[in-house]
Scaffold this motif. Structure first.
Motif, PDB file in Angstrom:
ATOM      1  N   GLU A  92      -4.605   4.098   2.886  1.00 18.26           N
ATOM      2  CA  GLU A  92      -3.862   3.843   1.651  1.00 18.26           C
ATOM      3  C   GLU A  92      -2.355   3.860   1.875  1.00 18.26           C
ATOM      4  O   GLU A  92      -1.595   3.255   1.099  1.00 18.26           O
ATOM      5  N   ILE A  99      -1.433   0.644   4.854  1.00 19.81           N
ATOM      6  CA  ILE A  99      -1.461  -0.737   4.358  1.00 19.81           C
ATOM      7  C   ILE A  99      -0.120  -1.151   3.784  1.00 19.81           C
ATOM      8  O   ILE A  99       0.189  -2.351   3.692  1.00 19.81           O
ATOM      9  N   LYS A 137      -7.544  -5.055   4.564  1.00 19.90           N
ATOM     10  CA  LYS A 137      -8.050  -3.689   4.442  1.00 19.90           C
ATOM     11  C   LYS A 137      -8.642  -3.192   5.753  1.00 19.90           C
ATOM     12  O   LYS A 137      -8.478  -2.015   6.114  1.00 19.90           O
TER      13      LYS A 137
END
Length: 422
Positions: free
Chosen positions: A116, A119, A300
């Motif tokens: 998280e 990225i 992702k």
């Protein structure tokens, strides 16, 4: 009385008095010598030391000065020892602070490597040629909605999308280094794929079939070959977009592969060549929405890669840590066999530990259960032998049931190795 008195009193002559005086004087001389000897032996050691303390140059050193020097030396030794202890204490304190700082930096680095957070350091570079298609707005809107970095620019490979990441900043580096990811997407239309097929088909010699191109060719296939030759280690994936008209017209989603295999052998040859010689995979997608989903999924996946590499996934990821994965220890005296027997029953589908315990409590070993099966006259009674056993545990009492009883019976008595127990 007078006689006795005369006997006790002696008449001493003058000669006898002289001899006595000589003896007394000699004894006095002897006492004086012994007294001087004792006095010399009983004199204090400091006095003797003062008398005997002479330096190497022959100069006598007083005892008081020598004791002062010894005190100063002892004081200096104590001061030096105290200073060494202080330095060791300061060194340990400094090492402790450095260790705390290293742990803090490691925790911050680990926090930055979490997907998280990592990225946020990724940037998607989109080739400007893709903006000619109006459907590219779907991709840009999704990236902006997710608040991911993206940049429009010209790149070496046309119609491509690549990613870069900012390296973690260290104390020695003022500027963050930009690292380029190895994953590259090439988004083309179906018509551009046909042009690539024609370019590949025009090459007739065998040397060109393994990657050599004609110098005058400027097709997308030629650009792809040059890019792969110039940049080693890149993994390129081609996304072929099929429009909705083609999807609803001659081609359907289900028979697309069949159409490619039967009608377009040249296309199939190109796909095999790209896969075998260049490790380039080709995916057929319908519209920009599916392309956007593919880009989001790949982004992702790139964000999760550093954290997974840091954690070090085990070789067998499906094996969880715990006592059950290590098996049951069986001693030489047979201790542990009952637990092995319980685990064997529990390996069957839909068998809880309480149900397996009910079976193994009634029959502590497989041989006892087989012996009980042999004593029953009919096959039906054998299958239902364990059905009425009470399962201890849970809100209410329940039985093992005929279904599990039948499966255990087939497990122990069947001669067919391919028989399904369920």
């Amino acid at each position: 009385m007078s006689a006795v008195h005369r006997a006790t009193t002696w008449d001493i002559s003058d000669s006898e008095n002289e001899s006595d005086d000589i003896k007394a004087s000699s004894s006095c001389v002897i006492l004086d010598q012994n007294t001087s000897i004792n006095e010399s032996n009983t004199s204090p050691p400091s006095a003797r030391a003062e008398d005997s303390s002479i330096s190497a140059d022959g100069v006598k050193i007083s005892g008081r000065r020598r004791r002062r020097e010894e005190v100063l030396e002892e004081l200096e030794a104590r001061t030096a020892a105290k200073e060494r202890r202080r330095e060791e204490k300061d060194k340990l304190k400094e090492e402790k602070l450095q260790e705390q700082q290293r742990r803090k930096e490691a925790a911050e680095r680990l926090n930055l490597l979490k997907p998280e957070n990592f990225i946020k350091s990724l940037t998607a570079h989109i080739h400007a040629v893709l903006l000619r298609d109006a459907g590219c707005d779907v991709l840009l809107r999704n990236l902006d909605g997710l608040q991911w970095r993206n940049r429009i620019e010209n790149q070496d490979l046309p119609n491509s999308i690549r990613w870069t990441q900012q390296a973690l900043q260290t104390e020695d580096e003022d500027k963050k280094e930009v690292i380029e990811e190895d994953q590259v997407l090439m988004v083309i239309s179906h018509n551009e794929l046909e042009d690539m097929v024609m370019s590949h088909k025009t090459v007739t010699n065998q040397s060109a079939l393994i990657g050599d191109m004609c110098e005058g060719s400027e097709s997308l296939l030629n650009h792809l070959y040059k890019y792969l030759t110039r940049t080693a280690g890149k993994v390129v994936t081609i996304l072929v977009m099929i429009s909705h008209q083609q999807r609803s017209g001659s081609w359907g989603e289900d028979d697309l592969d069949l159409h490619l295999n039967r009608q377009h052998l040249d296309t199939e040859e190109l796909l095999v060549h790209l896969q075998l010689y260049w490790n380039v995979a080709v995916h057929f997608l319908f519209g920009w929405q599916e392309v956007t989903d593919h880009v989001v999924a790949l982004t992702k996946a790139l964000s999760k890669r550093p954290y997974k590499a840091l954690c070090g996934d085990p070789d067998l990821g499906f094996c969880m840590d715990g006592s059950w994965s290590a098996g049951v220890r069986v001693d030489r005296d047979g201790h542990g066999l009952a637990q092995v027997w319980t685990r064997q029953i529990q390996q069957l589908n839909r068998v809880s530990p309480a149900m397996a315990k009910a079976v193994t409590s009634a029959y502590p070993s497989p041989s006892l259960l087989l012996k009980a099966y042999e004593e029953l006259p009919s096959e039906e009674e054998r299958r239902r032998l364990l059905a009425d056993l009470t399962v201890v545990g849970g809100a209410k009492e329940r039985r093992v049931g005929p279904e599990l009883a039948g499966r255990v019976h087939r497990l122990l008595t069947s001669q067919n190795p391919h028989l399904l127990l369920d």
